[in-house]
Design a protein around this motif. Structure first.
Motif, PDB file in Angstrom:
ATOM      1  N   ARG A 107      -8.533  -0.035   0.895  1.00 49.83           N
ATOM      2  CA  ARG A 107      -7.229  -0.163   1.552  1.00 49.83           C
ATOM      3  C   ARG A 107      -7.391  -0.678   2.981  1.00 49.83           C
ATOM      4  O   ARG A 107      -8.462  -0.601   3.568  1.00 49.83           O
ATOM      5  CB  ARG A 107      -6.505   1.171   1.509  1.00 49.83           C
ATOM      6  N   LEU A 126       1.157   2.164  -4.287  1.00 44.96           N
ATOM      7  CA  LEU A 126      -0.003   1.974  -5.165  1.00 44.96           C
ATOM      8  C   LEU A 126       0.084   2.876  -6.383  1.00 44.96           C
ATOM      9  O   LEU A 126       0.581   3.991  -6.330  1.00 44.96           O
ATOM     10  CB  LEU A 126      -1.295   2.244  -4.401  1.00 44.96           C
ATOM     11  N   GLU A 177       0.802  -1.220   0.000  1.00 48.02           N
ATOM     12  CA  GLU A 177       0.000   0.000   0.000  1.00 48.02           C
ATOM     13  C   GLU A 177       0.835   1.271   0.000  1.00 48.02           C
ATOM     14  O   GLU A 177       0.304   2.352  -0.198  1.00 48.02           O
ATOM     15  CB  GLU A 177      -0.972  -0.004   1.179  1.00 48.02           C
TER      16      GLU A 177
END
Length: 119
Positions: free
Chosen positions: A49, A15, A12
């Protein structure tokens, strides 16, 4: 036919945005279309997320609920396909296409076919 989960793992902190994300979505959409045409597709989904995660954990006859992912790791579950295939080799072939399309690791896990498989 057996069912398999193809779990997309994402870092993450890295991204994609804009054009990269649009290209990735086009590539993964093509793989999903190919799965549908081959009769392998069951379901596909992208996930928000990991900050949107709530963990519900049982303990001593009650549960606790905490925000955030269960594991503290760089890679989080980002999305998935559920497919049906004759065997693991066929599922791995689809996972290869998915990994190339989205540029992320894909975890392949068979669904449990009976209670002993789930343990």
């Amino acid at each position: 036919m057996k069912q398999y989960l193809l779990a997309v793992q994402a870092d993450e902190t890295k991204l994609e945005t804009g054009e990269e994300l649009a290209a990735q979505m086009a590539r993964t959409g093509k793989v999903t279309d190919d799965m549908k045409a081959a009769g392998a597709w069951v379901f596909v989904g992208g996930l928000r997320r990991s900050h949107a995660t709530t963990v519900v954990r049982p303990a001593n006859g009650t549960v606790t609920m905490t925000d955030g992912p269960f594991a503290e790791t760089k890679e989080q579950l980002a999305g998935f396909w559920v497919i049906q295939c004759a065997d693991l080799d066929e599922a791995l072939s689809w996972a290869d296409k998915c990994a190339q399309a989205c540029g992320r690791p894909i975890e392949v896990r068979p669904f449990a076919s009976d209670p002993e498989d789930a343990a």
